[in-house]
Design an enzyme around this catalytic site. Structure first.
Site, PDB file in Angstrom:
ATOM      1  N   HIS A   1       0.817  -1.211   0.000  1.00 29.13           N
ATOM      2  CA  HIS A   1       0.000   0.000   0.000  1.00 29.13           C
ATOM      3  C   HIS A   1       0.856   1.270   0.000  1.00 29.13           C
ATOM      4  O   HIS A   1       0.350   2.352  -0.294  1.00 29.13           O
ATOM      5  CB  HIS A   1      -1.003  -0.006   1.161  1.00 29.13           C
TER       6      HIS A   1
ATOM      7  N   ASP B   1       0.112  -7.425   1.508  1.00 27.01           N
ATOM      8  CA  ASP B   1       0.554  -6.048   1.732  1.00 27.01           C
ATOM      9  C   ASP B   1       2.073  -5.958   1.753  1.00 27.01           C
ATOM     10  O   ASP B   1       2.660  -5.271   2.590  1.00 27.01           O
ATOM     11  CB  ASP B   1      -0.035  -5.467   3.016  1.00 27.01           C
TER      12      ASP B   1
ATOM     13  N   SER C   1       4.536   2.506   7.965  1.00 25.45           N
ATOM     14  CA  SER C   1       4.202   1.411   7.051  1.00 25.45           C
ATOM     15  C   SER C   1       5.419   0.901   6.301  1.00 25.45           C
ATOM     16  O   SER C   1       6.149   1.670   5.664  1.00 25.45           O
ATOM     17  CB  SER C   1       3.173   1.874   6.017  1.00 25.45           C
TER      18      SER C   1
END
Length: 354
Positions: free
Chosen positions: A93, A125, A202
């Protein structure tokens, strides 16, 4: 209201999904418990024990990078870390939001490099990038997330809100939390941690006290900040990470084959996620059981409640999805289910077919 959020984007750009968690004890490869041989602290830095938080941070941080767009008008971004072969691991992402305009990798010393996406897997992911101008930093090694237990100390390193080189400490709060990286039906088991993780973390590493990567930070639970409860506002100590055992497998496949997706085991059913019944309830409707799929061939039907999978109790459809994902296509497993008040057991050969 609790919301699930992907932790992308420096000072903004939070996308819906999840984050971090993991730990582990010393392995036989590290008899003294000091971990892999990675970056030496700068000579001017005060000396700290290698297995202290400060010691681990000194050695790991140079190999943790920040990701941003080549276009300065594009906000957002995330974190990543260098692995063997001059590759960078991050979240799908993160890379998917930046790829169209070009990706810049920034090191802790201020140097930078362009990078190209080698492969990505939205269902995990995860993404792998190849550096155009690698810096002289040591690759981080993966630990074994299967060895992690609740209470193990862990460290998260990344660039929350664009603040590169941020180090936070916590523990592994729970194991095998079923989470959905795309906000949809795909679920896998994640590590849960209370180490502070926020937008921009992230793709960064969750490391154990030997400096080994046991998780890739991906998502958080957060309190809703808007009137509808749909605006994540930051860490409340409920973070999630992709376990290293899953990450290593997916990353190796992408490096070797450049695949955008990975074949995972399938049961071939649609779940009723609104049901309050304990177990995985197969939804009603003629298309809830895929024709010719694994469940169909085993005789499962819409409305059946799966209560056990391969000897493990099933509490929900999401939990069962994560259990199935842990298997390999072609595996045979025993499935216990309830239908009309009766309980039956059947052997299912998981798809998809070759």
């Amino acid at each position: 209201m609790l919301v699930v959020a992907l932790i992308a984007g420096g000072a903004g750009g939070v996308i819906g999904t999840f984050v971090t968690s993991s730990g582990g004890s010393s392995s036989s490869e590290d008899p003294e418990g000091q971990g892999p041989d990675i970056n030496e602290p700068p000579p001017e830095a005060p000396e700290r024990a290698p297995d202290s938080v400060a010691g681990v941070a000194q050695r790991v941080s140079p190999s943790v990078v920040s990701l941003r767009s080549e276009d300065p008008r594009i906000g957002g971004g995330g974190s990543g870390f260098v692995i063997e072969g001059d590759y960078v691991v991050t979240n799908d992402h993160v890379s998917s939001e930046l790829e169209a305009d070009g990706i810049i990798i920034e090191y802790s010393d201020g140097s930078s490099s362009g990078a190209d996406v080698v492969g990505s897997d939205p269902s995990s992911d995860l993404a792998v990038l190849e550096l155009e101008e690698p810096s002289e930093v040591d690759a981080l090694a993966f630990g074994d997330s299967d060895e992690a237990i609740v209470g193990d100390e862990v460290i998260a390193i990344g660039a929350p809100l664009g603040l590169a080189g941020t180090v936070t400490q916590g523990i592994i709060s729970a194991l095998d939390r079923p989470v959905s990286p795309d906000g949809g039906d795909t679920q896998f088991f994640a590590l849960q941690t209370d180490a502070a993780i926020n937008p921009g973390n992230s793709g960064g590493p969750l490391v154990d006290m030997q400096g080994r990567v046991i998780g890739v930070n991906s998502m958080i639970y957060s309190m809703g900040g808007g009137p509808l409860g749909d605006q994540p506002v930051g860490s409340i100590g409920l973070g999630f990470a992709i376990p290293s055992t899953e990450a290593e497998t997916v990353i190796a496949r992408m490096v070797d084959h450049g695949e955008e997706s990975t074949a995972y085991a399938e049961l071939g059913v649609t779940y009723d996620h609104e049901s309050t019944v304990v177990g995985a309830v197969i939804a009603d409707g003629s298309d809830a059981v895929e024709s010719g799929g694994a469940a169909d061939q085993a005789g499962l039907e819409p409305g059946d409640v799966i209560v056990s999978f391969d000897g493990r109790r099933v509490n929900s459809g999401g939990e069962l999805q994560a259990m199935v994902r842990d298997k390999t296509p072609g595996d045979e497993v025993e499935v216990e289910y309830e239908r009309g008040g009766d309980r039956e057991t059947v052997t299912v050969t998981l798809g998809p077919d070759e």
